[in-house]
Design a protein around this motif. Structure first.
Motif, short mmCIF file in Angstrom:
data_model
loop_
_atom_site.label_atom_id
_atom_site.label_comp_id
_atom_site.label_asym_id
_atom_site.label_seq_id
_atom_site.Cartn_x
_atom_site.Cartn_y
_atom_site.Cartn_z
N PHE A 17 0.84 -1.20 0.00
CA PHE A 17 0.00 0.00 0.00
C PHE A 17 0.88 1.25 0.00
O PHE A 17 0.63 2.19 -0.77
CB PHE A 17 -0.95 0.01 1.20
CG PHE A 17 -1.83 1.23 1.24
CD1 PHE A 17 -3.03 1.24 0.54
CD2 PHE A 17 -1.46 2.35 1.96
CE1 PHE A 17 -3.85 2.37 0.55
CE2 PHE A 17 -2.27 3.49 1.97
CZ PHE A 17 -3.46 3.49 1.27
N VAL A 20 2.84 1.49 -3.53
CA VAL A 20 1.97 1.87 -4.65
C VAL A 20 1.46 3.30 -4.47
O VAL A 20 1.41 4.07 -5.44
CB VAL A 20 0.81 0.87 -4.80
CG1 VAL A 20 -0.21 1.34 -5.83
CG2 VAL A 20 1.34 -0.51 -5.18
N SER A 21 1.13 3.68 -3.25
CA SER A 21 0.63 5.04 -3.00
C SER A 21 1.69 6.09 -3.30
O SER A 21 1.41 7.10 -3.95
CB SER A 21 0.17 5.17 -1.55
OG SER A 21 -0.93 4.34 -1.30
N GLY A 24 2.76 5.84 -7.14
CA GLY A 24 1.63 6.31 -7.93
C GLY A 24 1.46 7.82 -7.86
O GLY A 24 1.20 8.48 -8.87
N LEU A 57 -2.13 3.74 -10.55
CA LEU A 57 -2.30 2.49 -9.80
C LEU A 57 -1.63 1.33 -10.52
O LEU A 57 -0.94 0.52 -9.90
CB LEU A 57 -3.80 2.18 -9.62
CG LEU A 57 -4.15 0.81 -9.03
CD1 LEU A 57 -3.58 0.66 -7.62
CD2 LEU A 57 -5.65 0.60 -9.03
N MET A 61 1.67 -0.99 -9.03
CA MET A 61 1.18 -2.29 -8.59
C MET A 61 1.79 -3.41 -9.42
O MET A 61 2.12 -4.48 -8.88
CB MET A 61 -0.36 -2.34 -8.65
CG MET A 61 -0.95 -3.57 -7.99
SD MET A 61 -0.61 -3.63 -6.22
CE MET A 61 -1.05 -5.32 -5.87
N GLY A 90 -9.35 -2.71 -8.55
CA GLY A 90 -8.91 -1.36 -8.20
C GLY A 90 -8.95 -0.42 -9.39
O GLY A 90 -9.37 0.73 -9.28
N VAL A 121 -6.18 1.91 -4.32
CA VAL A 121 -5.00 1.16 -3.86
C VAL A 121 -5.41 0.21 -2.73
O VAL A 121 -5.07 -0.97 -2.73
CB VAL A 121 -3.87 2.10 -3.39
CG1 VAL A 121 -2.70 1.30 -2.81
CG2 VAL A 121 -3.38 2.99 -4.53
N THR A 124 -7.43 -2.71 -4.06
CA THR A 124 -6.57 -3.67 -4.77
C THR A 124 -6.00 -4.69 -3.80
O THR A 124 -6.06 -5.90 -4.05
CB THR A 124 -5.45 -2.91 -5.51
OG1 THR A 124 -6.03 -2.07 -6.49
CG2 THR A 124 -4.47 -3.88 -6.17
#
Length: 177
Positions: A17, A20-21, A24, A57, A61, A90, A121, A124
């Motif tokens: 998390f 990816v956050s 992204g 995303l 990911m 997601g 996110v 997902t």
């Protein structure tokens, strides 16, 4: 074994998390930071369209899935398929929630758009974790094919997007690069 998988997922989901956050979020700006380099545009948002925001995303990911699978793929035969299906959900959440709220309210709000990204996110990882709790009928090969098709579509539509609302930049009223 079940405890190991649960412990692994808790740690992996938190790390994923965060990864990816952060990546992204950065990908929202990398195309502009690069001086609009087309190769960078393949992986980052090239405009403000909903489609381009889905890249934020997808690509982080995808990297996370590859790293996680290489390290832990043998621990669960369904890991790749579950993460891929979670990613697909997601990705679907982004346009569905964006067009729903803007259709109701009549305009978009940056704070809600950002929230949609973080919720996508979360979804997902949440959905993929739930899918890992039971045997899947989706093979790793199917997951790889879906990831390859999505990658190809993101690449193709960066330069040659269909002229529909999903690909329209609401700021410049242009499509793609």
């Amino acid at each position: 074994m079940v405890q190991f998988i649960n412990d692994f997922l808790k740690k992996s989901n938190k790390l994923g998390f965060l990864f990816v956050s952060v990546i992204g979020t950065l990908l929202h700006f990398t195309f502009a930071w690069s001086g609009q380099t087309p190769v960078i545009g393949l992986f980052s948002a090239v405009n403000e369209s909903t489609w381009e925001h889905m890249k934020l995303l997808f690509f982080p990911m995808l990297i996370f899935i590859i790293i996680e699978y290489k390290k832990y793929g043998t621990s669960s035969r369904d890991l790749l398929a579950a993460r891929t299906l979670g990613l697909f959900c997601g990705l679907a959440f982004i346009p569905v929630s964006f067009y729903t709220y803007t259709g109701i309210i009549g305009k978009s709000f940056t704070v809600l758009d950002i929230a949609i990204f973080f919720v996508s996110v979360f979804l997902t990882f949440y959905i993929s974790t739930k899918l890992l709790q039971k045997p899947l009928r989706v093979t790793s090969l199917s997951a790889v094919i879906l990831l390859c098709v999505l990658t190809a579509l993101f690449f193709l539509f960066t330069f040659n997007p269909p002229h529909i609302q999903l690909f329209l930049d609401p700021v410049t009223f242009r499509y793609g690069i």
